[in-house]
Design a protein around this motif. Structure first.
Motif, PDB file in Angstrom:
ATOM      1  N   GLU A 135      -8.881  -5.268  -6.521  1.00  0.00           N
ATOM      2  CA  GLU A 135     -10.069  -6.081  -6.709  1.00  0.00           C
ATOM      3  C   GLU A 135     -11.271  -5.534  -5.963  1.00  0.00           C
ATOM      4  N   GLU A 136     -11.093  -5.234  -4.687  1.00  0.00           N
ATOM      5  CA  GLU A 136     -12.226  -4.855  -3.853  1.00  0.00           C
ATOM      6  C   GLU A 136     -12.715  -3.438  -4.134  1.00  0.00           C
ATOM      7  N   MET A 137     -11.812  -2.537  -4.512  1.00  0.00           N
ATOM      8  CA  MET A 137     -12.220  -1.174  -4.850  1.00  0.00           C
ATOM      9  C   MET A 137     -12.433  -1.006  -6.353  1.00  0.00           C
ATOM     10  N   GLU A 138     -12.197  -2.082  -7.109  1.00  0.00           N
ATOM     11  CA  GLU A 138     -12.350  -2.050  -8.562  1.00  0.00           C
ATOM     12  C   GLU A 138     -11.608  -0.858  -9.162  1.00  0.00           C
ATOM     13  N   LEU A 139     -10.359  -0.742  -8.770  1.00  0.00           N
ATOM     14  CA  LEU A 139      -9.512   0.344  -9.260  1.00  0.00           C
ATOM     15  C   LEU A 139      -8.846  -0.058 -10.569  1.00  0.00           C
ATOM     16  N   ASP A 140      -8.642   0.927 -11.430  1.00  0.00           N
ATOM     17  CA  ASP A 140      -7.831   0.686 -12.616  1.00  0.00           C
ATOM     18  C   ASP A 140      -6.858   1.846 -12.783  1.00  0.00           C
ATOM     19  N   ARG A 141      -5.887   1.645 -13.626  1.00  0.00           N
ATOM     20  CA  ARG A 141      -4.813   2.629 -13.775  1.00  0.00           C
ATOM     21  C   ARG A 141      -5.340   3.964 -14.286  1.00  0.00           C
ATOM     22  N   ASN A 142      -6.313   3.918 -15.184  1.00  0.00           N
ATOM     23  CA  ASN A 142      -6.856   5.165 -15.733  1.00  0.00           C
ATOM     24  C   ASN A 142      -7.504   6.023 -14.641  1.00  0.00           C
ATOM     25  N   LEU A 143      -8.185   5.369 -13.695  1.00  0.00           N
ATOM     26  CA  LEU A 143      -8.809   6.111 -12.602  1.00  0.00           C
ATOM     27  C   LEU A 143      -7.747   6.771 -11.726  1.00  0.00           C
ATOM     28  N   VAL A 144      -6.705   6.016 -11.384  1.00  0.00           N
ATOM     29  CA  VAL A 144      -5.629   6.577 -10.564  1.00  0.00           C
ATOM     30  C   VAL A 144      -5.005   7.778 -11.269  1.00  0.00           C
ATOM     31  N   ARG A 145      -4.747   7.629 -12.557  1.00  0.00           N
ATOM     32  CA  ARG A 145      -4.132   8.733 -13.305  1.00  0.00           C
ATOM     33  C   ARG A 145      -5.050   9.946 -13.360  1.00  0.00           C
TER      34      ARG A 145
ATOM     35  N   LYS B 274       1.903   0.790  -9.083  1.00  0.00           N
ATOM     36  CA  LYS B 274       2.723  -0.385  -8.800  1.00  0.00           C
ATOM     37  C   LYS B 274       2.656  -0.801  -7.336  1.00  0.00           C
ATOM     38  N   ASN B 275       2.308   0.108  -6.474  1.00  0.00           N
ATOM     39  CA  ASN B 275       2.315  -0.186  -5.039  1.00  0.00           C
ATOM     40  C   ASN B 275       0.939  -0.454  -4.451  1.00  0.00           C
ATOM     41  N   LEU B 276      -0.068  -0.531  -5.299  1.00  0.00           N
ATOM     42  CA  LEU B 276      -1.386  -0.950  -4.816  1.00  0.00           C
ATOM     43  C   LEU B 276      -1.397  -2.463  -4.605  1.00  0.00           C
ATOM     44  N   THR B 277      -2.104  -2.912  -3.593  1.00  0.00           N
ATOM     45  CA  THR B 277      -2.205  -4.346  -3.346  1.00  0.00           C
ATOM     46  C   THR B 277      -3.249  -4.964  -4.273  1.00  0.00           C
ATOM     47  N   ASP B 278      -3.147  -6.270  -4.464  1.00  0.00           N
ATOM     48  CA  ASP B 278      -4.150  -6.977  -5.262  1.00  0.00           C
ATOM     49  C   ASP B 278      -5.540  -6.825  -4.653  1.00  0.00           C
ATOM     50  N   GLU B 279      -5.610  -6.843  -3.304  1.00  0.00           N
ATOM     51  CA  GLU B 279      -6.892  -6.689  -2.625  1.00  0.00           C
ATOM     52  C   GLU B 279      -7.520  -5.327  -2.921  1.00  0.00           C
ATOM     53  N   GLN B 280      -6.697  -4.286  -2.900  1.00  0.00           N
ATOM     54  CA  GLN B 280      -7.226  -2.949  -3.192  1.00  0.00           C
ATOM     55  C   GLN B 280      -7.751  -2.867  -4.619  1.00  0.00           C
TER      56      GLN B 280
ATOM     57  N   ALA C 177       0.849  -1.197   0.000  1.00  0.00           N
ATOM     58  CA  ALA C 177       0.000   0.000   0.000  1.00  0.00           C
ATOM     59  C   ALA C 177       0.868   1.223   0.000  1.00  0.00           C
ATOM     60  N   HIS C 178       0.387   2.277  -0.662  1.00  0.00           N
ATOM     61  CA  HIS C 178       1.195   3.487  -0.815  1.00  0.00           C
ATOM     62  C   HIS C 178       0.276   4.694  -0.879  1.00  0.00           C
ATOM     63  N   ILE C 179       0.618   5.771  -0.283  1.00  0.00           N
ATOM     64  CA  ILE C 179      -0.239   6.957  -0.321  1.00  0.00           C
ATOM     65  C   ILE C 179      -0.132   7.627  -1.671  1.00  0.00           C
ATOM     66  N   LEU C 180      -1.173   8.392  -2.036  1.00  0.00           N
ATOM     67  CA  LEU C 180      -1.160   9.135  -3.288  1.00  0.00           C
ATOM     68  C   LEU C 180      -0.067  10.201  -3.280  1.00  0.00           C
ATOM     69  N   PRO C 181       0.323  10.672  -4.458  1.00  0.00           N
ATOM     70  CA  PRO C 181       1.377  11.688  -4.540  1.00  0.00           C
ATOM     71  C   PRO C 181       1.059  12.935  -3.742  1.00  0.00           C
ATOM     72  N   ALA C 182       2.096  13.711  -3.464  1.00  0.00           N
ATOM     73  CA  ALA C 182       1.981  14.875  -2.582  1.00  0.00           C
ATOM     74  C   ALA C 182       0.959  15.875  -3.065  1.00  0.00           C
ATOM     75  N   VAL C 183       0.802  16.036  -4.384  1.00  0.00           N
ATOM     76  CA  VAL C 183      -0.123  17.058  -4.872  1.00  0.00           C
ATOM     77  C   VAL C 183      -1.539  16.789  -4.403  1.00  0.00           C
ATOM     78  N   LEU C 184      -1.960  15.511  -4.331  1.00  0.00           N
ATOM     79  CA  LEU C 184      -3.297  15.187  -3.848  1.00  0.00           C
ATOM     80  C   LEU C 184      -3.434  15.504  -2.381  1.00  0.00           C
ATOM     81  N   LEU C 185      -2.442  15.102  -1.582  1.00  0.00           N
ATOM     82  CA  LEU C 185      -2.510  15.339  -0.153  1.00  0.00           C
ATOM     83  C   LEU C 185      -2.505  16.826   0.144  1.00  0.00           C
TER      84      LEU C 185
END
Length: 347
Positions: free
Chosen positions: A139-149, A131-137, A8-16
């Motif tokens: 799957e369970e949050m239905e995240l994809d790379r486009n959403l993160v970007r 790259k630092n998201l877990t498989d559980e995150q 698990a990894h926190i979002l980049p500084a700009v978001l925080l």
């Protein structure tokens, strides 16, 4: 990708930075099994995954700073009502997302767009976070790379719009308005206080003795000093047993509240490194040493605080109208599907 091998990894500084700047809080765990919508704003659905990205970032920051029990902390709201930090945080997360969307709607108005360099940074931050998201995150949050970007890109662009707003506002506080002054108050008291708090003035004879000691100390302070000997007002105060003597840093208004207008005017006529004459107040005698008419560090901190308050007032004056224009039907209590939102577990 092996299960649980990602971290698990926190979002980049700009978001925080942006979420904290615009009122932040948050937290999260993973308990979701399907794609869902938390709320709709400006005709667009905001997914649980998007809310999760904001929530996770804030949660990790809060828990890292204050510990895992942070969500049980009591909070007093503006209307004086008592609640817990978790309740406040849940609303702040949604408010942050709404603010980002509203700011994005005004990017063209302020002539703001991401540069090639900004886009490159967004891509690097996306890749590092993905790259630092877990498989559980995933799957369970239905995240994809486009959403993160997209979330990283939107926060970057919204922060640039906010900065343009502040630049246009031209908010700047002068040293005079934010001035903080540091003096040393060498105080010879002329009263005593009983155990029950009663103030007793010294007899005239003892008061005269205090005055004589103050004059003696003043003469010591202004007398020539040997080349290799530095005179220290704190050491001299200790010699006379002045327990209430010490450095004081105050604004001009605070000086007036403490010492009165006449003494304050006298203090502000002193130059750095100079002493006042023996000065009498209703409580005793003082020798003031002007350490810094404008205490740079304290003044800069106050200036930052005033500017931050003025920026918040300016932002709110525009934002409230923008929010109504963007989506007049939006309301946190009416628009958010709390049954869906509750699938993000903060504890």
């Amino acid at each position: 990708m092996g299960k649980n091998k990602r971290k698990a990894h926190i979002l980049p500084a700009v978001l925080l930075i942006l979420t904290l700047l615009l009122s932040a809080c948050g937290g999260t765990q993973e308990n979701v099994r399907s794609t869902t919508t938390v709320f709709t704003f400006m005709g667009k659905d905001i997914s649980l995954g998007e809310v999760y990205l904001y929530a996770k970032t804030i949660a990790q920051d809060y828990e890292r700073t204050y510990g895992n029990d942070v969500w049980n902390l009591a909070v007093t709201e503006k209307d004086g009502a008592k609640t817990d930090l978790l309740t406040v945080t849940r609303k702040d997360i949604i408010d942050n997302i709404v603010r980002v969307k509203v700011l994005l709607a005004h990017a063209e108005q302020y002539g703001v767009s991401l540069t090639a360099d900004d886009e490159e940074k967004v891509e690097l931050e996306t890749e590092a976070f993905w790259k630092n998201l877990t498989d559980e995150q995933l799957e369970e949050m239905e995240l994809d790379r486009n959403l993160v970007r997209r979330v990283i890109e939107e926060n970057k662009l919204a922060s640039l719009v906010y900065q343009k707003m502040m630049d246009a506002a031209g908010i700047e506080v002068s040293d005079e308005k934010a001035r903080m002054t540091t003096i040393y108050d060498m105080y010879f008291p002329c009263y005593t206080e009983t155990d029950n708090g009663t103030v007793l003035r010294l007899p005239e004879e003892e008061k005269k003795a205090q005055y004589d000691r103050a004059v003696q100390a003043y003469n010591t302070l202004i007398s020539p000093v040997d080349e290799n000997k530095e005179r220290d007002i704190e050491t001299l105060a200790a010699y006379y047993g002045l327990e209430d003597a010490g450095y004081v840093t105050k604004s001009p208004e605070e000086m007036k509240e403490t010492y009165g207008e006449d003494i304050t005017n006298m203090l502000y006529s002193l130059e750095d490194g100079s002493y006042s004459l023996v000065t009498e107040t209703e409580y005793g005698y003082h020798i003031f040493y002007m350490s810094a008419l404008t205490d740079r560090d304290a003044t800069d901190k106050k200036k930052e605080r005033i500017e931050r308050e003025q920026r918040n007032v300016y932002f709110r004056s525009l934002y409230e109208g923008w929010l109504k224009s963007a989506d007049s039907s939006y309301s946190y209590n009416r628009s958010v599907d709390f049954e869906v939102y509750d699938k993000i577990n903060f504890q």
